[in-house]
Write an enzyme that holds these catalytic residues in place. Structure first.
Site, PDB file in Angstrom:
ATOM      1  N   THR A  83       0.848  -1.189   0.000  1.00 52.85           N
ATOM      2  CA  THR A  83       0.000   0.000   0.000  1.00 52.85           C
ATOM      3  C   THR A  83       0.888   1.245   0.000  1.00 52.85           C
ATOM      4  O   THR A  83       1.995   1.230   0.547  1.00 52.85           O
ATOM      5  CB  THR A  83      -0.967   0.004   1.195  1.00 52.85           C
ATOM      6  OG1 THR A  83      -0.222  -0.196   2.400  1.00 52.85           O
ATOM      7  CG2 THR A  83      -1.996  -1.111   1.063  1.00 52.85           C
ATOM      8  N   THR A  85       1.213   4.371   1.425  1.00 49.76           N
ATOM      9  CA  THR A  85       1.807   5.009   2.602  1.00 49.76           C
ATOM     10  C   THR A  85       2.803   4.078   3.275  1.00 49.76           C
ATOM     11  O   THR A  85       3.874   4.507   3.722  1.00 49.76           O
ATOM     12  CB  THR A  85       0.720   5.424   3.602  1.00 49.76           C
ATOM     13  OG1 THR A  85      -0.235   6.260   2.935  1.00 49.76           O
ATOM     14  CG2 THR A  85       1.305   6.191   4.770  1.00 49.76           C
ATOM     15  N   CYS A  86       2.475   2.801   3.326  1.00 49.78           N
ATOM     16  CA  CYS A  86       3.375   1.825   3.951  1.00 49.78           C
ATOM     17  C   CYS A  86       4.684   1.712   3.179  1.00 49.78           C
ATOM     18  O   CYS A  86       5.776   1.682   3.750  1.00 49.78           O
ATOM     19  CB  CYS A  86       2.708   0.457   4.029  1.00 49.78           C
ATOM     20  SG  CYS A  86       1.129   0.431   4.912  1.00 49.78           S
ATOM     21  N   SER A  87       4.567   1.641   1.847  1.00 47.91           N
ATOM     22  CA  SER A  87       5.745   1.460   1.008  1.00 47.91           C
ATOM     23  C   SER A  87       6.512   2.757   0.784  1.00 47.91           C
ATOM     24  O   SER A  87       7.714   2.739   0.531  1.00 47.91           O
ATOM     25  CB  SER A  87       5.336   0.884  -0.358  1.00 47.91           C
ATOM     26  OG  SER A  87       4.829  -0.427  -0.224  1.00 47.91           O
ATOM     27  N   VAL A  91       7.937   1.955   5.871  1.00 49.66           N
ATOM     28  CA  VAL A  91       9.084   1.047   5.792  1.00 49.66           C
ATOM     29  C   VAL A  91      10.381   1.781   5.421  1.00 49.66           C
ATOM     30  O   VAL A  91      11.411   1.570   6.075  1.00 49.66           O
ATOM     31  CB  VAL A  91       8.799  -0.115   4.821  1.00 49.66           C
ATOM     32  CG1 VAL A  91      10.033  -0.997   4.667  1.00 49.66           C
ATOM     33  CG2 VAL A  91       7.615  -0.951   5.321  1.00 49.66           C
TER      34      VAL A  91
END
Length: 215
Positions: A83, A85-87, A91
């Protein structure tokens, strides 16, 4: 509980089985309206739930209580692999802060999503963190059934994300554990931003490092 009285067909002209079912129906309807119990949200001072999640594919079990024992670990819960925002922020931020985390005595960062191990492995490759136990101290683990998410009370129940994902997902959070005991918990959520996509700042590595400084 149903009242299973037999009704005479001679006096009422009603089939006994039908009559019995009709007497049971109100009870069944009342039972169906009982809401399932909601998990309590983990709080500072609590220990990591004694549940198993997974690593790799085919999956191998990971008992979280054993994994965190005797170590300083940050658990990062995210709504889903790959997703934006996560990527794009979550992270990469932890990856860039490896030296700062090491200076704070962090042994590993465990990233957990409600995805299977094959997806988490592919995402680890994409993010350049290395697979579990290989490369960086950032390790991606799978929680396909939401065992850890539910035990920590971190499942999103807002209808917006549920509609987009089509299944339950984890809230966006960062949790710092010392020897399995929760010391810091930061959750990114708001009524108009339940997944923390628009404003993930509270669960980013910068905020975690600042909060750890206060301990």
């Amino acid at each position: 509980m149903c009242i299973r009285d037999r009704v005479s067909t001679q006096s009422t002209g009603t089939n006994p089985k039908t009559a019995m079912l009709s007497r049971c129906a109100p009870t069944a309807m009342r039972m169906s309206r009982i809401a399932p119990a909601r998990m309590m949200t983990i709080k500072v001072g609590d220990t990591i739930p004694d549940v198993s999640i997974q690593t790799g594919f085919p999956p191998e079990p990971v008992v979280m209580k054993e994994r965190l024992a005797g170590k300083n670990v940050i658990v990062v819960g995210l709504p889903g692999a790959f997703t934006p925002t996560c990527s794009g922020q979550q992270v990469p931020g932890y990856l860039a802060a490896q030296d700062a985390l090491k200076a704070k005595g962090i042994d590993e960062v465990v990233v957990v999503c409600i995805n299977d191990g094959a997806v988490m492995n592919a995402w680890a490759d994409d993010q350049g963190v290395g697979r579990d136990g290989v490369g960086t101290p950032i390790n991606f683990l799978a929680d396909p059934h939401g065992a850890l998410v539910d035990a920590m009370g971190m499942r999103m129940n807002h209808e917006g994300p549920q509609h987009k994902f089509g299944q339950g997902r984890s809230k966006r959070y960062g949790a710092f554990f010392q020897d399995g005991v929760l010391k810091v918990l930061n959750v990114s959520e708001a009524e108009d931003d339940p997944a923390g996509d628009a404003n993930p700042s509270s669960s980013l590595v910068e905020n975690m490092l600042a909060d750890m400084e206060k301990l």
